[in-house]
Every structure is written in C-alpha cells, then in structure tokens.
Design a protein around this motif. Structure first.
Motif, PDB file in Angstrom:
ATOM      1  N   ILE A  88       0.831  -1.207   0.000  1.00  0.00           N
ATOM      2  CA  ILE A  88       0.000   0.000   0.000  1.00  0.00           C
ATOM      3  C   ILE A  88       0.868   1.260   0.000  1.00  0.00           C
ATOM      4  CG2 ILE A  88      -1.594   1.363   1.426  1.00  0.00           C
ATOM      5  CD1 ILE A  88      -2.851  -1.351   2.283  1.00  0.00           C
ATOM      6  N   VAL A  89       1.897   1.279   0.839  1.00  0.00           N
ATOM      7  CA  VAL A  89       2.790   2.442   0.886  1.00  0.00           C
ATOM      8  C   VAL A  89       3.530   2.597  -0.437  1.00  0.00           C
ATOM      9  CG1 VAL A  89       4.849   3.393   1.987  1.00  0.00           C
ATOM     10  CG2 VAL A  89       3.053   2.359   3.390  1.00  0.00           C
ATOM     11  N   ARG A  90       3.987   1.482  -0.992  1.00  0.00           N
ATOM     12  CA  ARG A  90       4.671   1.536  -2.285  1.00  0.00           C
ATOM     13  C   ARG A  90       3.728   2.059  -3.366  1.00  0.00           C
ATOM     14  NH1 ARG A  90       6.984  -4.045  -3.417  1.00  0.00           N
ATOM     15  NH2 ARG A  90       8.398  -3.391  -1.747  1.00  0.00           N
ATOM     16  N   ALA A  91       2.480   1.590  -3.324  1.00  0.00           N
ATOM     17  CA  ALA A  91       1.497   2.033  -4.322  1.00  0.00           C
ATOM     18  C   ALA A  91       1.200   3.517  -4.176  1.00  0.00           C
ATOM     19  CB  ALA A  91       0.212   1.217  -4.177  1.00  0.00           C
ATOM     20  N   LEU A 108      -6.807   1.403  -3.346  1.00  0.00           N
ATOM     21  CA  LEU A 108      -7.019   1.104  -1.925  1.00  0.00           C
ATOM     22  C   LEU A 108      -6.241   2.075  -1.056  1.00  0.00           C
ATOM     23  CD1 LEU A 108      -8.088  -0.654   0.378  1.00  0.00           C
ATOM     24  CD2 LEU A 108      -6.162  -2.217  -0.004  1.00  0.00           C
ATOM     25  N   ALA A 109      -5.028   2.405  -1.459  1.00  0.00           N
ATOM     26  CA  ALA A 109      -4.221   3.349  -0.685  1.00  0.00           C
ATOM     27  C   ALA A 109      -4.947   4.680  -0.533  1.00  0.00           C
ATOM     28  CB  ALA A 109      -2.867   3.553  -1.364  1.00  0.00           C
ATOM     29  N   ARG A 178     -19.549  -6.853  -3.276  1.00  0.00           N
ATOM     30  CA  ARG A 178     -18.910  -5.904  -4.176  1.00  0.00           C
ATOM     31  C   ARG A 178     -17.397  -5.919  -3.962  1.00  0.00           C
ATOM     32  NH1 ARG A 178     -20.230   0.493  -3.332  1.00  0.00           N
ATOM     33  NH2 ARG A 178     -18.849   1.374  -4.931  1.00  0.00           N
ATOM     34  N   GLU A 179     -16.633  -5.724  -5.019  1.00  0.00           N
ATOM     35  CA  GLU A 179     -15.186  -5.638  -4.890  1.00  0.00           C
ATOM     36  C   GLU A 179     -14.808  -4.377  -4.097  1.00  0.00           C
ATOM     37  OE1 GLU A 179     -12.964  -7.730  -5.692  1.00  0.00           O
ATOM     38  OE2 GLU A 179     -13.862  -9.097  -7.145  1.00  0.00           O
ATOM     39  N   LEU A 180     -13.904  -4.522  -3.150  1.00  0.00           N
ATOM     40  CA  LEU A 180     -13.515  -3.412  -2.277  1.00  0.00           C
ATOM     41  C   LEU A 180     -13.007  -2.209  -3.065  1.00  0.00           C
ATOM     42  CD1 LEU A 180     -12.825  -2.117   0.447  1.00  0.00           C
ATOM     43  CD2 LEU A 180     -10.717  -3.483   0.481  1.00  0.00           C
ATOM     44  N   GLU A 181     -12.210  -2.464  -4.088  1.00  0.00           N
ATOM     45  CA  GLU A 181     -11.580  -1.371  -4.830  1.00  0.00           C
ATOM     46  C   GLU A 181     -12.550  -0.593  -5.707  1.00  0.00           C
ATOM     47  OE1 GLU A 181     -10.509  -4.442  -4.678  1.00  0.00           O
ATOM     48  OE2 GLU A 181      -8.705  -4.239  -3.431  1.00  0.00           O
ATOM     49  N   THR A 182     -13.801  -1.065  -5.821  1.00  0.00           N
ATOM     50  CA  THR A 182     -14.790  -0.328  -6.618  1.00  0.00           C
ATOM     51  C   THR A 182     -15.475   0.772  -5.811  1.00  0.00           C
ATOM     52  OG1 THR A 182     -16.622  -1.830  -6.075  1.00  0.00           O
ATOM     53  CG2 THR A 182     -15.255  -2.409  -7.985  1.00  0.00           C
ATOM     54  N   MET A 183     -15.156   0.878  -4.524  1.00  0.00           N
ATOM     55  CA  MET A 183     -15.769   1.932  -3.719  1.00  0.00           C
ATOM     56  C   MET A 183     -15.366   3.308  -4.234  1.00  0.00           C
ATOM     57  SD  MET A 183     -16.177   1.307   0.316  1.00  0.00           S
ATOM     58  CE  MET A 183     -14.438   1.378   0.664  1.00  0.00           C
TER      59      MET A 183
END
Length: 305
Positions: A88-91, A108-109, A178-183
């Motif tokens: 997450i930090v790298r992203a 997500l980050a 639902r996929e988390l990243e679609t929020m």
C-alpha cells in the motif's frame, strides 16, 4: 451489587490490571463489540474503583493509558498486515509520481487516506470531551446496546435489494459482495466519518466501519479487511498525539504498566485478527450483535442496581 473481583489498589493501576486490560483490548478492539466500552465496564464489574473514578476525570492518567492500549492493538494489526502495508505504501508513492491510481492497490491506498481524514479531524476535535463524558459505566452499557442494534441493522440492510443491485453493478465477487476497490472516494469518506463514532464508549470502531461497508455492498471479508486496515493509521496517529501526555505528569507511576498493557494488547490483537479474517469468510455480525445487547443490558442493570 458486590464486585466480582475486588483488588485493592496500591497504585493508580497495577501490572495485573494492565495485563488484563491489554488482553481485553486486543480482543475487543477487533471484535465489533467496542474496546472502549469494555475498558469502561470491566473495571466496574471487577470492583476496580480507582480506575472507575479516573475514567470520568478530565485530567488523569486514564486517557493516555487507553491510547497506549489502542496503540498496542494497532501494532498487532500492523504486524499481521505488514505485507499489505508495504504494498500500500509503495502504491501510494507510485501514484505521487504518476498522478493517478491505476491498480487496485493504488486505489485502496487512496481510499484509506480519504477515509482517515474525517476520523482524524473529528478525533482531534472531540476525543477528549467524548471519552470523558461517556466514560461512565451506565452510559457505556447503554451505547453497547446501541452498538448491537447497529450490527443487526447492518446485516438487515445488506440483504436489501438495492444493496445487492449496487454490488452487481459495481462488480460482484462470487459470493455476491462488491469488490472493495470499486468503492467511490466519497463512500470511503462517509465510512471514515462513521468510524469516528467509536470515540463514544460502547460504540465499536470496527463494527461501525464494517456496518458501513456492508451497507455499500461489500461482503463481510472485505468489510473486515477495510476496517482493520483503516483502524491502523488512525490509532497510531492518536498514539503519537497522546504520547507527550503519557511522558508528562499524567504518566507518572503508570508508564511501565502502560508499556506492559501495550505489549499484551499487541500480541492478543495479532491472534485475534488472524481468527477474525477466517471467521468473516463465512460468518456474520449477528453473534456479536446478540452479545452486545445481552452484556449491555446486564451491565446496565448491574450498574444501576
């Protein structure tokens, strides 16, 4: 009523009490049953009257001690999700160079950053008065029952047709979630604002966050993962803010106990999150809702009798 475990206090807080509260924190911070509520209620149940008195005082060691308990549980989460946080930090730093979030981890980050903003602002503004005002056993017991109703409502709302339709439209997982990243970022902001209610003793940080996630079509597994990840930076930041208070005169005589409690909370939290990650793959919030209503009602009667 007579206390269940009456132990005379030789100091503000004993090492035995610190270990018990650390273990309690490591479990109840991650179970959606309010760690703050339990750290208010259990001293009452055990007859630790010195701690009960310190909880509602505006100036005492208690708030700094409680923050160290939360830091312990956050460190346990950090260790468990260490590989996730590295990614997450790298992203995040990658998005700073590209100026856009392209991958799921990059998104997500930023979801975590957006959700942390309202929790941080509200926490800085209202943490001290809310924790002092609600750190009374009868108040914590009543809000624990409210927390149970919130968990029931979250499960009921998730089954509504429009939530299922939202999950299907945004990209459903095999289990229908639902996929988390679609929020959307605005949804993350609202979830972060909802998390701030955990400043009230009896309201669970992870319970409210999970409930908000379920209401937006996430399944239990992703709702729990987002709640656990979101809790980590918020709690650690609160710990840094409160650290000077613990090092100041409010921490006199309790720093060793706070450190022991922090370690106990961290170790317990690590094993607790490992259990819950597997639990929420197939189970729901209902057992926790029942517990909150039952224990809250018992403690309300106990404290008022």
């Amino acid at each position: 009523m007579a206390s269940l475990i009456a132990i005379p206090l030789a100091s503000a807080i004993t090492y035995f009490q610190a270990i018990v509260l650390g273990f309690l924190q490591g479990v109840t911070e991650l179970f959606p049953i309010s760690s703050l509520g339990h750290t208010v209620l259990f001293p009452t149940l055990f007859g630790w009257n010195g701690l009960v008195k310190a909880q509602s005082e505006s100036e005492s060691f208690w708030l700094a001690f409680i923050v160290m308990l939360h830091v312990g549980s956050a460190l346990g989460l950090l260790v468990y999700y260490r590989r996730d946080w590295v990614e997450i930090v790298r992203a995040f730093f990658h998005t700073m160079s590209t100026r856009k979030a392209e991958t799921d981890t990059e998104r997500l980050a930023w979801l975590l950053i957006v959700a942390s903003i309202p929790a941080g602002i509200i926490g800085l503004a209202l943490e001290h008065p809310l924790r002092t005002l609600t750190a009374k056993p009868e108040v914590a017991a009543a809000f624990l029952m409210v927390n149970g109703l919130v968990l029931f409502a979250a499960e009921r709302f998730r089954r509504r047709a429009q939530v299922r339709e939202l999950a299907a439209r945004e990209g459903a997982k095999p289990d229908g979630g639902r996929e988390l990243e679609t929020m959307e970022y605005r949804e993350a902001f609202v979830i972060g604002a909802a998390q701030s209610t955990a400043l009230i003793a009896g309201i669970s940080r992870d319970g409210v966050t999970m409930g908000a996630g379920l209401a937006r079509g996430l399944d239990h597994s992703d709702s729990a993962r987002f709640a656990f990840l979101l809790a980590t930076p918020v709690i650690l930041a609160a710990g840094l803010v409160k650290l000077p208070e613990l090092l100041g005169h409010h921490g006199d005589g309790v720093r060793g106990q706070a450190l022991v409690a922090c370690v106990a909370a961290g170790v317990t939290a690590f094993f607790t999150v490992r259990f819950l990650v597997n639990y929420f793959k197939t189970k729901t919030l209902i057992p926790f809702a029942v517990y909150c209503l039952a224990f809250g009602a018992f403690m309300l009667v106990y404290t008022l009798a």
